[in-house]
Write a protein that holds these residues in place. Structure first.
Motif, mmCIF file in Angstrom:
data_model
loop_
_atom_site.group_PDB
_atom_site.id
_atom_site.type_symbol
_atom_site.label_atom_id
_atom_site.label_comp_id
_atom_site.label_asym_id
_atom_site.label_seq_id
_atom_site.Cartn_x
_atom_site.Cartn_y
_atom_site.Cartn_z
ATOM 1 N N THR A 19 0.829 -1.209 0.000
ATOM 2 C CA THR A 19 0.000 0.000 0.000
ATOM 3 C C THR A 19 0.866 1.262 0.000
ATOM 4 O OG1 THR A 19 -0.298 -0.115 2.409
ATOM 5 C CG2 THR A 19 -1.986 -1.141 1.058
ATOM 6 N N CYS A 20 2.034 1.194 0.630
ATOM 7 C CA CYS A 20 2.986 2.315 0.503
ATOM 8 C C CYS A 20 3.324 2.519 -0.961
ATOM 9 C CB CYS A 20 4.305 2.016 1.220
ATOM 10 S SG CYS A 20 4.255 2.202 2.981
ATOM 11 N N TRP A 23 0.697 4.323 -2.982
ATOM 12 C CA TRP A 23 0.712 5.785 -2.863
ATOM 13 C C TRP A 23 1.800 6.404 -3.721
ATOM 14 C CZ3 TRP A 23 -3.396 7.976 -1.428
ATOM 15 C CH2 TRP A 23 -4.188 7.474 -0.387
ATOM 16 N N ARG A 24 2.898 5.695 -3.844
ATOM 17 C CA ARG A 24 4.035 6.287 -4.556
ATOM 18 C C ARG A 24 3.982 6.089 -6.050
ATOM 19 N NH1 ARG A 24 9.255 6.077 -1.619
ATOM 20 N NH2 ARG A 24 8.814 6.339 0.577
ATOM 21 N N THR A 27 3.369 9.218 -7.940
ATOM 22 C CA THR A 27 4.001 10.466 -7.515
ATOM 23 C C THR A 27 5.530 10.402 -7.510
ATOM 24 O OG1 THR A 27 3.781 9.814 -5.187
ATOM 25 C CG2 THR A 27 2.020 11.159 -6.108
ATOM 26 N N ASP A 28 6.117 9.221 -7.468
ATOM 27 C CA ASP A 28 7.579 9.161 -7.523
ATOM 28 C C ASP A 28 8.039 9.539 -8.922
ATOM 29 O OD1 ASP A 28 7.650 8.344 -4.945
ATOM 30 O OD2 ASP A 28 8.546 6.378 -5.285
ATOM 31 N N VAL A 41 -0.786 14.305 -10.735
ATOM 32 C CA VAL A 41 -1.566 13.739 -9.640
ATOM 33 C C VAL A 41 -1.534 14.732 -8.486
ATOM 34 C CG1 VAL A 41 -1.797 11.879 -7.957
ATOM 35 C CG2 VAL A 41 -1.081 11.359 -10.276
ATOM 36 N N ASP A 42 -2.688 15.175 -8.080
ATOM 37 C CA ASP A 42 -2.763 16.117 -6.973
ATOM 38 C C ASP A 42 -3.694 15.586 -5.900
ATOM 39 O OD1 ASP A 42 -1.257 18.644 -7.270
ATOM 40 O OD2 ASP A 42 -2.253 18.708 -9.220
ATOM 41 N N THR A 43 -3.274 15.782 -4.671
ATOM 42 C CA THR A 43 -4.159 15.407 -3.568
ATOM 43 C C THR A 43 -5.114 16.560 -3.321
ATOM 44 O OG1 THR A 43 -2.412 14.062 -2.590
ATOM 45 C CG2 THR A 43 -4.230 14.673 -1.156
#
Lengths: 185, 109
Positions: A19-20, A23-24, A27-28, A41-43
């Protein structure tokens, strides 16, 4: 009218790590080249609920999705905004992502659902990923007459991209694994 | 990356926030792996990073629909409500793999 398909995949990494990685994934910066269809990608929102052990996140994902010329002509753009809503339950260890398009909605609706759960055969070491995608051309849209073809094409694209997504996930998991073992040595 | 407007690519609309975004996402990722997955979620993570990034987004986000998500604190609340009400988070995070009929609810809104 709706094309839906599902896939299952087992990561031989624990749920926390997978799951880590999820998230990446977008965005990495080092994944940009592999996942070149993801532009931004924006939160947009997030909320931690300590009572229930849940994290809620809403992200905007901008996708470059060029179709064949005749589709481009009708649709008029090849950028699509999607909204991804995620719920992660730290207590029960589940992560659920739902992504749907918010632009081009008068032509097409795509919903992708992904779930990450500890694998029943090896809950502490493996993670099972279940993915369901549904693609639907709106019946009265300018694309309706070729709905089947467009849906098919779209589905193929999704499969290709999810293979790429898995590769990236595996890579990040490896990296995180190396990082964590580096720290404990 | 000139000043020239790219052909209506609203994709790059939030790139002025790229640095703040990276800072926030790094912080978030660290918090997620070090705290959240271990069940330590008493603190709001990365508060100042989030505020700065969010302020930038609300200034630069062009797409109206996306902006609504940013402004509406209720996105999260409504999904939480939905959950407490019927045991599932249907509206926004509908996770039911078996009852896969996501289209009706949306157009009804």
């Amino acid at each position: 009218m709706v094309r839906a398909y599902s896939q299952e995949y087992t990561y031989k990494h624990p749920w926390e790590r997978v799951t880590c990685a999820s998230w990446r994934k977008f965005t990495d910066p080092e994944n940009k080249r592999t996942l070149s269809h993801i532009l931004e990608v924006d939160t947009l929102n997030r909320k931690v609920d300590p009572e229930s052990g849940k994290l809620y996140t809403t992200r905007a994902i901008t996708i470059h999705a060029p179709g064949p010329w005749f589709i481009r002509k009708i649709v008029g753009q090849d950028i699509c905004h999607c909204v991804e809503s995620t719920v992660v339950d730290a207590w029960s260890q589940s992560m659920q992502l739902t992504t749907r398009n918010i632009s081009l909605q008068k032509f097409i609706e795509v919903v992708e659902k992904i779930r990450y759960d500890p694998h029943p055969d090896n809950p502490n070491g493996w993670t099972i990923c279940r993915q369901e995608t549904s693609i639907r051309i709106k019946p009265l849209s300018a694309l309706a007459s070729m709905a089947e073809k467009v849906e098919q094409r779209c589905a193929e694209r999704f499969v290709q991209n999810s293979v790429k997504g898995r590769e990236v996930m595996e890579r990040i998991c490896k990296y995180l694994e190396a990082e964590s073992s580096g720290l404990t040595i | 990356m000139g000043i020239k407007r790219e052909s209506k690519r609203s994709a790059s609309a939030t790139s002025p926030c790229a640095d703040l975004r990276a800072v926030y996402h790094n912080c978030f990722n660290r918090w997620y792996s070090e705290k959240f997955v271990k069940g330590q979620l008493d603190e709001e993570p990365c508060v100042s990073e989030w505020q700065k990034y969010r302020a930038c987004l609300s200034e630069h986000l062009e797409d109206k629909k996306l902006k609504r998500f940013l402004e509406e604190e209720t996105i999260v609340h409504s999904s939480m409500k939905a959950e407490t009400k019927c045991g599932i988070v249907e509206q926004y995070a509908g996770s039911e793999l078996h009852s896969f009929a996501p289209f009706q609810s949306q157009s009804a809104k």
